[in-house]
Write a protein that holds these residues in place. Structure first.
Motif, PDB file in Angstrom:
ATOM      1  N   ALA A 119       0.845  -1.204   0.000  1.00 36.81           N
ATOM      2  CA  ALA A 119       0.000   0.000   0.000  1.00 36.81           C
ATOM      3  C   ALA A 119       0.872   1.244   0.000  1.00 36.81           C
ATOM      4  O   ALA A 119       0.680   2.168   0.785  1.00 36.81           O
ATOM      5  N   VAL A 120       1.846   1.254  -0.888  1.00 30.76           N
ATOM      6  CA  VAL A 120       2.764   2.388  -0.994  1.00 30.76           C
ATOM      7  C   VAL A 120       2.273   3.343  -2.077  1.00 30.76           C
ATOM      8  O   VAL A 120       1.361   3.027  -2.851  1.00 30.76           O
ATOM      9  N   GLY A 121       2.887   4.504  -2.143  1.00 34.70           N
ATOM     10  CA  GLY A 121       2.449   5.519  -3.093  1.00 34.70           C
ATOM     11  C   GLY A 121       2.785   5.176  -4.538  1.00 34.70           C
ATOM     12  O   GLY A 121       3.794   4.523  -4.820  1.00 34.70           O
ATOM     13  N   THR A 122       1.914   5.610  -5.453  1.00 38.21           N
ATOM     14  CA  THR A 122       2.162   5.476  -6.898  1.00 38.21           C
ATOM     15  C   THR A 122       1.889   6.823  -7.557  1.00 38.21           C
ATOM     16  O   THR A 122       0.947   6.969  -8.343  1.00 38.21           O
ATOM     17  N   PRO A 123       2.688   7.837  -7.247  1.00 39.71           N
ATOM     18  CA  PRO A 123       2.453   9.180  -7.801  1.00 39.71           C
ATOM     19  C   PRO A 123       2.693   9.222  -9.301  1.00 39.71           C
ATOM     20  O   PRO A 123       3.314   8.313  -9.872  1.00 39.71           O
ATOM     21  N   SER A 124       2.210  10.269  -9.931  1.00 37.94           N
ATOM     22  CA  SER A 124       2.466  10.449 -11.359  1.00 37.94           C
ATOM     23  C   SER A 124       3.954  10.696 -11.577  1.00 37.94           C
ATOM     24  O   SER A 124       4.573  11.498 -10.882  1.00 37.94           O
ATOM     25  N   ARG A 125       4.500  10.015 -12.551  1.00 34.54           N
ATOM     26  CA  ARG A 125       5.916  10.168 -12.856  1.00 34.54           C
ATOM     27  C   ARG A 125       6.130  11.453 -13.643  1.00 34.54           C
ATOM     28  O   ARG A 125       5.365  11.777 -14.554  1.00 34.54           O
ATOM     29  N   ARG A 126       7.149  12.183 -13.272  1.00 29.18           N
ATOM     30  CA  ARG A 126       7.414  13.444 -13.965  1.00 29.18           C
ATOM     31  C   ARG A 126       7.750  13.193 -15.428  1.00 29.18           C
ATOM     32  O   ARG A 126       8.487  12.279 -15.776  1.00 29.18           O
ATOM     33  N   GLY A 127       7.187  14.021 -16.267  1.00 26.38           N
ATOM     34  CA  GLY A 127       7.530  13.960 -17.686  1.00 26.38           C
ATOM     35  C   GLY A 127       6.496  13.292 -18.558  1.00 26.38           C
ATOM     36  O   GLY A 127       6.158  13.811 -19.611  1.00 26.38           O
ATOM     37  N   ASP A 128       5.965  12.130 -18.111  1.00 28.96           N
ATOM     38  CA  ASP A 128       5.045  11.415 -19.002  1.00 28.96           C
ATOM     39  C   ASP A 128       3.705  11.069 -18.364  1.00 28.96           C
ATOM     40  O   ASP A 128       2.816  10.563 -19.032  1.00 28.96           O
ATOM     41  N   TYR A 180       7.776  -1.733  -6.580  1.00 23.81           N
ATOM     42  CA  TYR A 180       8.780  -2.734  -6.906  1.00 23.81           C
ATOM     43  C   TYR A 180       9.810  -2.884  -5.779  1.00 23.81           C
ATOM     44  O   TYR A 180      10.289  -3.992  -5.516  1.00 23.81           O
ATOM     45  N   ASP A 181      10.147  -1.796  -5.110  1.00 26.18           N
ATOM     46  CA  ASP A 181      11.036  -1.891  -3.945  1.00 26.18           C
ATOM     47  C   ASP A 181      10.387  -2.744  -2.855  1.00 26.18           C
ATOM     48  O   ASP A 181      11.051  -3.568  -2.205  1.00 26.18           O
ATOM     49  N   ALA A 182       9.086  -2.540  -2.652  1.00 26.67           N
ATOM     50  CA  ALA A 182       8.366  -3.338  -1.656  1.00 26.67           C
ATOM     51  C   ALA A 182       8.382  -4.814  -2.033  1.00 26.67           C
ATOM     52  O   ALA A 182       8.559  -5.687  -1.169  1.00 26.67           O
ATOM     53  N   ALA A 183       8.211  -5.100  -3.316  1.00 24.73           N
ATOM     54  CA  ALA A 183       8.228  -6.494  -3.768  1.00 24.73           C
ATOM     55  C   ALA A 183       9.579  -7.144  -3.474  1.00 24.73           C
ATOM     56  O   ALA A 183       9.643  -8.306  -3.040  1.00 24.73           O
ATOM     57  N   ARG A 184      10.657  -6.409  -3.702  1.00 25.95           N
ATOM     58  CA  ARG A 184      11.994  -6.964  -3.426  1.00 25.95           C
ATOM     59  C   ARG A 184      12.159  -7.266  -1.937  1.00 25.95           C
ATOM     60  O   ARG A 184      12.717  -8.306  -1.555  1.00 25.95           O
ATOM     61  N   MET A 185      11.691  -6.356  -1.093  1.00 24.82           N
ATOM     62  CA  MET A 185      11.802  -6.569   0.348  1.00 24.82           C
ATOM     63  C   MET A 185      10.968  -7.759   0.803  1.00 24.82           C
ATOM     64  O   MET A 185      11.387  -8.544   1.655  1.00 24.82           O
ATOM     65  N   ILE A 186       9.788  -7.905   0.220  1.00 18.56           N
ATOM     66  CA  ILE A 186       8.931  -9.047   0.561  1.00 18.56           C
ATOM     67  C   ILE A 186       9.597 -10.342   0.133  1.00 18.56           C
ATOM     68  O   ILE A 186       9.627 -11.331   0.873  1.00 18.56           O
ATOM     69  N   GLY A 187      10.155 -10.351  -1.082  1.00 16.10           N
ATOM     70  CA  GLY A 187      10.804 -11.553  -1.593  1.00 16.10           C
ATOM     71  C   GLY A 187      11.932 -12.027  -0.709  1.00 16.10           C
ATOM     72  O   GLY A 187      12.115 -13.231  -0.505  1.00 16.10           O
ATOM     73  N   ARG A 188      12.696 -11.084  -0.183  1.00 19.43           N
ATOM     74  CA  ARG A 188      13.819 -11.453   0.682  1.00 19.43           C
ATOM     75  C   ARG A 188      13.366 -11.955   2.046  1.00 19.43           C
ATOM     76  O   ARG A 188      14.084 -12.695   2.715  1.00 19.43           O
ATOM     77  N   ALA A 189      12.161 -11.556   2.470  1.00 24.65           N
ATOM     78  CA  ALA A 189      11.732 -11.832   3.848  1.00 24.65           C
ATOM     79  C   ALA A 189      10.769 -13.002   3.995  1.00 24.65           C
ATOM     80  O   ALA A 189      10.679 -13.597   5.071  1.00 24.65           O
ATOM     81  N   MET A 190      10.025 -13.365   2.955  1.00 25.59           N
ATOM     82  CA  MET A 190       8.990 -14.384   3.142  1.00 25.59           C
ATOM     83  C   MET A 190       9.618 -15.770   3.339  1.00 25.59           C
ATOM     84  O   MET A 190      10.624 -16.101   2.706  1.00 25.59           O
ATOM     85  N   THR A 191       8.996 -16.548   4.203  1.00 29.18           N
ATOM     86  CA  THR A 191       9.559 -17.856   4.580  1.00 29.18           C
ATOM     87  C   THR A 191       8.621 -19.023   4.303  1.00 29.18           C
ATOM     88  O   THR A 191       9.054 -20.178   4.334  1.00 29.18           O
ATOM     89  N   THR A 233       1.117  -4.645 -13.675  1.00 26.53           N
ATOM     90  CA  THR A 233       2.019  -4.460 -12.541  1.00 26.53           C
ATOM     91  C   THR A 233       2.148  -5.742 -11.728  1.00 26.53           C
ATOM     92  O   THR A 233       3.240  -6.096 -11.257  1.00 26.53           O
ATOM     93  N   GLY A 234       1.055  -6.447 -11.545  1.00 23.21           N
ATOM     94  CA  GLY A 234       1.109  -7.706 -10.802  1.00 23.21           C
ATOM     95  C   GLY A 234       2.049  -8.709 -11.442  1.00 23.21           C
ATOM     96  O   GLY A 234       2.736  -9.469 -10.739  1.00 23.21           O
ATOM     97  N   ASP A 235       2.091  -8.719 -12.771  1.00 22.73           N
ATOM     98  CA  ASP A 235       3.013  -9.623 -13.467  1.00 22.73           C
ATOM     99  C   ASP A 235       4.459  -9.284 -13.121  1.00 22.73           C
ATOM    100  O   ASP A 235       5.281 -10.178 -12.892  1.00 22.73           O
ATOM    101  N   GLU A 236       4.761  -7.979 -13.066  1.00 24.78           N
ATOM    102  CA  GLU A 236       6.132  -7.563 -12.747  1.00 24.78           C
ATOM    103  C   GLU A 236       6.463  -7.838 -11.280  1.00 24.78           C
ATOM    104  O   GLU A 236       7.589  -8.240 -10.960  1.00 24.78           O
ATOM    105  N   VAL A 237       5.497  -7.643 -10.397  1.00 19.61           N
ATOM    106  CA  VAL A 237       5.709  -7.966  -8.987  1.00 19.61           C
ATOM    107  C   VAL A 237       6.021  -9.464  -8.836  1.00 19.61           C
ATOM    108  O   VAL A 237       6.931  -9.856  -8.100  1.00 19.61           O
ATOM    109  N   GLU A 238       5.271 -10.280  -9.551  1.00 15.22           N
ATOM    110  CA  GLU A 238       5.516 -11.723  -9.500  1.00 15.22           C
ATOM    111  C   GLU A 238       6.906 -12.061 -10.016  1.00 15.22           C
ATOM    112  O   GLU A 238       7.617 -12.896  -9.433  1.00 15.22           O
TER     113      GLU A 238
END
Length: 447
Positions: free
Chosen positions: A83-92, A101-112, A127-132
């Protein structure tokens, strides 16, 4: 169940507190140490009616805890919500998914053990595909399923929306994940709230499509308001007349200064970007974005016209700064564009908002922030209502008029009737309804 929520902003905090109130054991994680310290003291980082009591009661009962420690919180969880922020990216204008994606990496390292990873943040299709993919890359042997569960919370009514929702959309293909999510939301079965299971990509698109449609609806009635002013019709009656049609409905048909907030502006932009990237442009949504942006500046021109064509060296009193009442959210608030446009034309601005002035002070320069609705109008040449807080609905116009230099009221939310205002000697301008000046012009034309 044991639930971990990554991100303690608006969506994460409300969701975590409500899940805890359902009886689940919830850990809210945030990297902002100061925010976590405040939450552990019972201090809310946002204003949302009822949230403070909900958080304190569940924290006291031991069902809701706040921490900055990610790994143990994820390792012990059955379900982890992103439930992290997804602000509009500057420029486009595309959604910035770096936090997801940072949250996904942290989850991947921690889940047991088997973990259901849920994107609660508003994210574009795919986005879910990329998280997976990230989870599998970080933890090749991990046992997990990725689910989409978009939020549909209205600021100012978020707790009721969470506990008595129109629907709970769950995008999942994994049968184990479906059973887990059904258990997470099982308490809602008492209210007969429907769990709507769809594919993950469909779920991701539902949120964007819903917000875009509502934004389009607001923009449509705002354009109709302009036509009503031109021909002498009443936009509120038009809205009521078409809203009685069950195919249309009455909600989101209140004419005003345009939409703002944390969702509609960024979600419409992200949807437009996604559509273009997939060679399927959404012309209606693109036009909605453009018209809404222009709408806010047009409201400044309405104020200038009400002041005789110039606001240079005039004091304009503004009531309401947040994008809507019952929140302290200033993101994309119409007041920001309106005030800036008036300042560009030489106006001096005084403003009052029940909850938004601290946030506004970081976004606006040269504004005098006042203590209440009566302080703000002292020696003002015009009063402008931008946000329809309840406390602005029963103003003492004799007291206000006595404090002002000129009795001019610009009501951008149509919360008053021209007869009740004009009998106190005010020149009244509203949105999409005949005011005293407009009625005079119409009478002259008829003659």
């Amino acid at each position: 169940m044991r639930i971990t929520v990554l991100g303690s902003g608006y969506v994460g905090l409300v969701s975590g507190a409500c899940f805890a109130d359902f009886g689940h054991f919830v850990t809210c994680v945030d990297l902002d140490k100061a925010k976590i310290e405040r939450l552990n003291k019972g201090e809310m980082p946002i204003f949302e009616p009822g949230l403070e009591d909900l958080v304190r009661n569940n924290a006291k009962a031991g069902r809701l805890v706040f921490t900055t420690e990610i790994e143990p919180s994820v390792a012990d969880a059955d379900v982890v919500f992103i439930a992290v922020g997804t602000p509009s990216r500057r420029g486009d204008g595309h959604a910035d998914l770096s936090y997801v994606y940072d949250a996904a990496r942290m989850i991947g390292r921690a889940m047991t053990s088997f973990t259901v990873v849920v994107t609660k943040s508003t994210v574009p299709v795919g986005t879910g595909d990329e998280v997976e993919r990230i989870l599998r890359q970080v933890n090749p042997a991990g046992d997990f399923a990725v689910v989409s569960n978009p939020e549909f919370l209205r600021e100012g009514a978020a707790i009721a929306d969470f506990k008595i929702p129109d629907r709970v959309v769950i995008g999942a293909e994994d049968e184990r994940a479906k059973r887990v999510m059904a258990e997470v939301y099982r308490p809602l079965s008492l209210n007969a709230s429907p769990l709507f299971f769809v594919s993950r990509r469909t779920s991701e698109l539902i949120k964007y499509a819903g917000n875009a449609f509502l934004a389009l609806k607001i923009t449509f009635i705002n354009e109709m308001a302009d036509l009503c002013e031109a021909v002498g019709a009443n936009v509120q009656d038009v809205a009521r007349g078409i809203g009685m049609d069950k195919r249309i409905g009455s909600k989101f048909l209140n004419a005003g200064p345009g939409y703002g907030g944390s969702c509609f502006p960024k979600d419409t932009l992200a949807l437009v970007k996604t559509a273009r990237d997939n060679d399927s442009p959404l012309s209606l949504v693109e036009t909605t974005v453009t018209v809404n942006d222009n709408r806010k500046r047009a409201m400044a021109r309405k104020v200038i016209a009400a002041c005789g064509g110039s606001v240079r060296d005039k004091k304009i009193a503004v009531l309401g700064l947040t994008f809507k009442p019952n929140t302290d959210d200033m993101r994309e608030a119409p007041a920001l564009s309106i005030i800036q446009a008036l300042q560009d034309k030489g106006a001096r601005i005084a403003a009052f908002d029940p909850e938004g002035m601290e946030a506004a002070s970081h976004l606006l320069q040269g504004v005098e922030f006042c203590d209440d609705a009566y302080d703000v109008v002292s020696d003002a040449d015009a009063l402008v209502i931008v946000t329809e807080w309840n406390q602005f609905r029963s103003l003492d116009f004799e007291r206000i008029g006595a404090a002002m230099r000129h009795r001019v009221l610009v009501d951008l939310r149509n919360i008053y009737r021209y007869d009740e205002v004009e009998r106190h000697g005010f020149e009244y301008t509203c949105v999409g309804r005949p005011s005293g000046v407009a009625r005079g012009h119409l009478l002259e034309a008829a003659e």
